[in-house]
Design a protein around this motif. Structure first.
Motif, PDB file in Angstrom:
ATOM      1  N   ASP A  57      -0.863 -13.758  13.924  1.00 23.63           N
ATOM      2  CA  ASP A  57      -1.269 -14.462  12.693  1.00 23.63           C
ATOM      3  C   ASP A  57      -1.256 -13.444  11.556  1.00 23.63           C
ATOM      4  O   ASP A  57      -1.747 -12.313  11.726  1.00 23.63           O
ATOM      5  CB  ASP A  57      -2.691 -15.013  12.834  1.00 23.63           C
ATOM      6  CG  ASP A  57      -2.771 -16.148  13.853  1.00 23.63           C
ATOM      7  OD1 ASP A  57      -1.703 -16.579  14.354  1.00 23.63           O
ATOM      8  OD2 ASP A  57      -3.902 -16.589  14.151  1.00 23.63           O
ATOM      9  N   ASN A  58      -0.704 -13.829  10.418  1.00 19.64           N
ATOM     10  CA  ASN A  58      -0.635 -12.865   9.310  1.00 19.64           C
ATOM     11  C   ASN A  58      -0.723 -13.583   7.979  1.00 19.64           C
ATOM     12  O   ASN A  58      -0.677 -14.815   7.914  1.00 19.64           O
ATOM     13  CB  ASN A  58       0.627 -12.004   9.418  1.00 19.64           C
ATOM     14  CG  ASN A  58       1.893 -12.815   9.241  1.00 19.64           C
ATOM     15  OD1 ASN A  58       2.405 -12.942   8.142  1.00 19.64           O
ATOM     16  ND2 ASN A  58       2.406 -13.398  10.327  1.00 19.64           N
ATOM     17  N   SER A  59      -0.837 -12.797   6.927  1.00 26.50           N
ATOM     18  CA  SER A  59      -1.040 -13.370   5.596  1.00 26.50           C
ATOM     19  C   SER A  59       0.287 -13.744   4.956  1.00 26.50           C
ATOM     20  O   SER A  59       1.263 -12.991   5.032  1.00 26.50           O
ATOM     21  CB  SER A  59      -1.769 -12.363   4.709  1.00 26.50           C
ATOM     22  OG  SER A  59      -1.888 -12.921   3.412  1.00 26.50           O
ATOM     23  N   ALA A  60       0.323 -14.902   4.311  1.00 32.23           N
ATOM     24  CA  ALA A  60       1.519 -15.332   3.583  1.00 32.23           C
ATOM     25  C   ALA A  60       1.527 -14.776   2.162  1.00 32.23           C
ATOM     26  O   ALA A  60       2.519 -14.922   1.446  1.00 32.23           O
ATOM     27  CB  ALA A  60       1.575 -16.855   3.547  1.00 32.23           C
ATOM     28  N   MET A  61       0.438 -14.142   1.755  1.00 31.52           N
ATOM     29  CA  MET A  61       0.294 -13.708   0.358  1.00 31.52           C
ATOM     30  C   MET A  61      -0.358 -12.334   0.295  1.00 31.52           C
ATOM     31  O   MET A  61      -1.073 -11.941   1.225  1.00 31.52           O
ATOM     32  CB  MET A  61      -0.650 -14.681  -0.391  1.00 31.52           C
ATOM     33  CG  MET A  61      -0.076 -16.059  -0.570  1.00 31.52           C
ATOM     34  SD  MET A  61       1.247 -15.986  -1.787  1.00 31.52           S
ATOM     35  CE  MET A  61       2.012 -17.575  -1.480  1.00 31.52           C
ATOM     36  N   GLU A  87      -8.862  -2.659   4.725  1.00 31.71           N
ATOM     37  CA  GLU A  87      -7.532  -3.138   4.321  1.00 31.71           C
ATOM     38  C   GLU A  87      -6.665  -3.393   5.551  1.00 31.71           C
ATOM     39  O   GLU A  87      -6.751  -2.664   6.544  1.00 31.71           O
ATOM     40  CB  GLU A  87      -6.851  -2.105   3.418  1.00 31.71           C
ATOM     41  CG  GLU A  87      -5.496  -2.598   2.945  1.00 31.71           C
ATOM     42  CD  GLU A  87      -4.851  -1.742   1.868  1.00 31.71           C
ATOM     43  OE1 GLU A  87      -5.241  -0.567   1.739  1.00 31.71           O
ATOM     44  OE2 GLU A  87      -3.945  -2.269   1.193  1.00 31.71           O
ATOM     45  N   SER A  88      -5.836  -4.455   5.476  1.00 32.67           N
ATOM     46  CA  SER A  88      -4.814  -4.696   6.502  1.00 32.67           C
ATOM     47  C   SER A  88      -3.475  -4.753   5.781  1.00 32.67           C
ATOM     48  O   SER A  88      -3.194  -5.684   5.042  1.00 32.67           O
ATOM     49  CB  SER A  88      -5.074  -6.023   7.227  1.00 32.67           C
ATOM     50  OG  SER A  88      -4.000  -6.295   8.118  1.00 32.67           O
ATOM     51  N   THR A 108       1.084  -9.208   2.182  1.00 36.40           N
ATOM     52  CA  THR A 108       1.944 -10.215   2.811  1.00 36.40           C
ATOM     53  C   THR A 108       2.461  -9.649   4.120  1.00 36.40           C
ATOM     54  O   THR A 108       2.981  -8.537   4.146  1.00 36.40           O
ATOM     55  CB  THR A 108       3.135 -10.539   1.883  1.00 36.40           C
ATOM     56  OG1 THR A 108       2.611 -10.947   0.628  1.00 36.40           O
ATOM     57  CG2 THR A 108       4.007 -11.626   2.471  1.00 36.40           C
ATOM     58  N   GLY A 109       2.281 -10.403   5.194  1.00 33.56           N
ATOM     59  CA  GLY A 109       2.746  -9.934   6.507  1.00 33.56           C
ATOM     60  C   GLY A 109       1.733  -9.088   7.233  1.00 33.56           C
ATOM     61  O   GLY A 109       1.948  -8.755   8.408  1.00 33.56           O
ATOM     62  N   GLY A 110       0.616  -8.731   6.573  1.00 34.48           N
ATOM     63  CA  GLY A 110      -0.415  -7.939   7.248  1.00 34.48           C
ATOM     64  C   GLY A 110      -1.099  -8.771   8.329  1.00 34.48           C
ATOM     65  O   GLY A 110      -1.240  -9.995   8.185  1.00 34.48           O
ATOM     66  N   VAL A 111      -1.541  -8.108   9.417  1.00 36.42           N
ATOM     67  CA  VAL A 111      -2.209  -8.827  10.512  1.00 36.42           C
ATOM     68  C   VAL A 111      -3.520  -9.412   9.995  1.00 36.42           C
ATOM     69  O   VAL A 111      -4.322  -8.703   9.367  1.00 36.42           O
ATOM     70  CB  VAL A 111      -2.531  -7.861  11.679  1.00 36.42           C
ATOM     71  CG1 VAL A 111      -3.289  -8.591  12.792  1.00 36.42           C
ATOM     72  CG2 VAL A 111      -1.248  -7.245  12.224  1.00 36.42           C
ATOM     73  N   LEU A 112      -3.728 -10.704  10.282  1.00 35.28           N
ATOM     74  CA  LEU A 112      -4.992 -11.330   9.893  1.00 35.28           C
ATOM     75  C   LEU A 112      -6.100 -10.713  10.742  1.00 35.28           C
ATOM     76  O   LEU A 112      -6.047 -10.784  11.976  1.00 35.28           O
ATOM     77  CB  LEU A 112      -4.900 -12.844  10.141  1.00 35.28           C
ATOM     78  CG  LEU A 112      -6.088 -13.635   9.628  1.00 35.28           C
ATOM     79  CD1 LEU A 112      -6.053 -13.711   8.100  1.00 35.28           C
ATOM     80  CD2 LEU A 112      -6.119 -15.025  10.239  1.00 35.28           C
ATOM     81  N   PRO A 113      -7.095 -10.086  10.121  1.00 34.05           N
ATOM     82  CA  PRO A 113      -8.131  -9.425  10.936  1.00 34.05           C
ATOM     83  C   PRO A 113      -8.971 -10.450  11.693  1.00 34.05           C
ATOM     84  O   PRO A 113      -9.102 -11.592  11.244  1.00 34.05           O
ATOM     85  CB  PRO A 113      -8.997  -8.683   9.909  1.00 34.05           C
ATOM     86  CG  PRO A 113      -8.411  -8.939   8.574  1.00 34.05           C
ATOM     87  CD  PRO A 113      -7.323  -9.945   8.681  1.00 34.05           C
ATOM     88  N   ASP A 114      -9.511 -10.031  12.821  1.00 30.24           N
ATOM     89  CA  ASP A 114     -10.424 -10.910  13.555  1.00 30.24           C
ATOM     90  C   ASP A 114     -11.529 -11.342  12.600  1.00 30.24           C
ATOM     91  O   ASP A 114     -11.931 -10.594  11.702  1.00 30.24           O
ATOM     92  CB  ASP A 114     -11.067 -10.159  14.730  1.00 30.24           C
ATOM     93  CG  ASP A 114     -10.072  -9.975  15.863  1.00 30.24           C
ATOM     94  OD1 ASP A 114      -9.009 -10.652  15.839  1.00 30.24           O
ATOM     95  OD2 ASP A 114     -10.327  -9.131  16.737  1.00 30.24           O
ATOM     96  N   GLY A 115     -12.019 -12.535  12.792  1.00 26.20           N
ATOM     97  CA  GLY A 115     -13.112 -13.034  11.954  1.00 26.20           C
ATOM     98  C   GLY A 115     -12.618 -13.768  10.731  1.00 26.20           C
ATOM     99  O   GLY A 115     -13.252 -14.718  10.297  1.00 26.20           O
ATOM    100  N   ASP A 143      -3.070 -20.091   3.449  1.00 29.21           N
ATOM    101  CA  ASP A 143      -2.141 -18.964   3.247  1.00 29.21           C
ATOM    102  C   ASP A 143      -2.028 -18.053   4.464  1.00 29.21           C
ATOM    103  O   ASP A 143      -1.895 -16.828   4.331  1.00 29.21           O
ATOM    104  CB  ASP A 143      -2.493 -18.169   1.984  1.00 29.21           C
ATOM    105  CG  ASP A 143      -2.046 -18.920   0.723  1.00 29.21           C
ATOM    106  OD1 ASP A 143      -1.103 -19.726   0.824  1.00 29.21           O
ATOM    107  OD2 ASP A 143      -2.653 -18.711  -0.345  1.00 29.21           O
ATOM    108  N   ILE A 144      -2.097 -18.680   5.634  1.00 30.95           N
ATOM    109  CA  ILE A 144      -1.929 -17.910   6.874  1.00 30.95           C
ATOM    110  C   ILE A 144      -0.685 -18.406   7.600  1.00 30.95           C
ATOM    111  O   ILE A 144      -0.467 -19.620   7.707  1.00 30.95           O
ATOM    112  CB  ILE A 144      -3.173 -18.054   7.780  1.00 30.95           C
ATOM    113  CG1 ILE A 144      -4.331 -17.310   7.125  1.00 30.95           C
ATOM    114  CG2 ILE A 144      -2.899 -17.504   9.179  1.00 30.95           C
ATOM    115  CD1 ILE A 144      -5.646 -17.579   7.788  1.00 30.95           C
TER     116      ILE A 144
END
Ligand code: AMP
Ligand code: MG
Length: 417
Positions: A57-61, A87-88, A108-115, A143-144
């Motif tokens: 799972d990662n950020s679209a933005m 920061e991710s 953008t594209g960074g791993v969505l952190p747990d939580g 935006d995920i």
């Protein structure tokens, strides 16, 4: 046996094409091909994903990964403030989970952190010191991009027979396939026969004819996916013809231009026969291209044998018959569907029909509101090679008593495969 002068009628274009394809038992053997060199190659086996894409799972933005619950009640006039704790970045995940009251800066594209289960975009926040303030009530998932949204592990992404273009190469790279398995490129050897032939660099002499087929045919062959391993010229002499054809039969596909008609200096059919090539047909009800000859050496390609084509020497005849009969064989040997290069178009102007032969009319194609329109490029005689300039397709105008009127729907064979 069918002969040009014999009692049998020449076979139709479709019959000739089917006869050729019937001799291609299977694609040639497969080899790994590095992606860097795989453009235009044909997959020999389906490509199955071994991993999810995206892999996580990662950020679209660009923005801040937050817990959606922390944003409840935010809106115009009721801002929420969170502490930016970590920061991710793309390729460098955060090292811990997001806690209540926190947002992690995320690219953008960074791993969505747990939580975290939502992203607030960078342009939606006011940043001050280590805090962000915003007026957005984010729903979970905002935006995920979810793991596997593009490709799921275990899914078949490309089928055997897929032709590798830009999109396929990119997808294979994203699947982690550095060298897909592709059928070997068919090897093609060309012999141009004729005492009159001259290369473009040679001085003209009385009766000399420039050997244009030595350039059109290899270009067509490469465009179809073949590797051209030989390109020789041969005089109109039975022994020399035999020797040249024997060398050419070492390829998967031997193509001879000229010398296949009924003149006293046409030695190609006899030479092929002496070399043990079995004739499948000679004579197609087609203009240009009537004396086209086709046979099989041994068991055909892949087993040390070859497909053998004798194409008429006239430059347009060689071009047209290559596209109609040799190109499908090359495509099939490479494992591709040979039938994807036709369409239907409307004739822009009347074309005189021949009573007993189909015609391959060189046409430009134009896309209009009513679909494709085919406009003949000019004089259509088989020695007028300039009629190929600006041609996008061959309109196949069927034999018949009356002219084909403007507006008639015709099959067109696209020149670029
Ligand atoms: P053929 O098929 O050998 O009877 O040749 C028919 C016509 O095509 C003759 O005018 C030849 O000079 C011409 N021709 C044959 N081979 C070639 C070639 N490789 N390039 C250009 N013209 C050719
Ligand atoms: Mg000749």
């Amino acid at each position: 046996m069918r002969t040009l002068r014999g009692v049998s009628e020449p076979i139709s274009v479709a019959e000739a094409r089917d006869a050729v394809l019937a001799r291609v038992e299977a694609p040639l053997e497969a080899e790994p091909v590095p992606l860097e060199r795989a453009l235009g190659r044909v997959l020999a086996a389906e490509a199955v994903a071994r991993e999810d894409v995206p892999g996580f799972d990662n950020s679209a933005m660009d923005g801040f990964a937050v817990r959606a619950a922390d944003t409840d009640g935010a809106g115009p006039g009721s801002p929420v403030t969170l502490r930016v704790a970590e920061e991710s970045r793309a390729g460098a995940p955060a090292e811990r989970a997001v806690r209540a009251g926190e947002g992690f800066r995320i690219s953008t594209g960074g791993v969505l952190p747990d939580g975290a289960d939502a992203v607030i975009r960078v342009e939606e926040v006011a940043e001050r010191d280590d805090e962000i303030t915003f007026e957005v009530d984010a729903d979970p998932g905002r935006d995920i991009r979810r793991a596997g949204e593009d490709i799921r592990a275990g899914e078949t992404i490309l089928q055997a027979g897929a032709v590798l273009g830009a999109a396929e190469l990119g997808v294979l790279a994203s699947l982690g396939v550095p060298a897909p398995s592709c059928a070997r490129r068919p090897r093609l050897a060309l012999v141009c026969t004729g005492d009159e032939l001259l290369g473009p660099e040679e001085p003209m002499r009385p009766g000399g004819v420039r050997n244009s087929n030595a350039h059109t045919v290899p270009a067509l062959a490469r465009g179809a996916g073949a590797e051209v391993i030989a390109n020789e010229r041969c005089p109109d002499d039975p022994g020399a013809t035999r020797d040249a054809l024997e060398r050419a039969l070492e390829a998967d596909v031997a193509v001879v231009c000229g010398g296949v008609s009924v003149g006293p200096h046409d030695h190609v059919k006899d030479a092929f026969t002496e070399l043990g090539v079995k004739e499948a047909f000679w004579g197609v009800a087609l203009r240009p291209g009537r004396p086209t000859w086709f046979g099989v050496h041994g068991e055909g390609p892949g087993t040390g044998g070859a497909l053998a084509f004798g194409l008429p020497g006239n430059p347009v005849s060689a071009f047209v018959t290559f596209v109609l009969f040799v190109r499908p064989a090359i495509r099939a040997l490479a494992g591709a569907d040979p039938g994807t290069d036709t369409a239907t178009a409307t004739l822009a102007s009347e074309v005189a029909r021949l009573p007993k032969r189909d015609q391959a009319v060189r046409c430009g194609l134009e896309l209009t509101d009513d679909g494709w329109v085919a406009t003949p490029t000019g004089p259509q005689a088989s020695h007028i090679l300039t009629s190929m300039l600006g041609a996008d397709a061959l309109a196949v105008v069927e034999a018949g008593p009356e002219p084909a009127p403007a507006g008639e729907r015709v099959r067109v064979q696209l020149l670029r495969a």
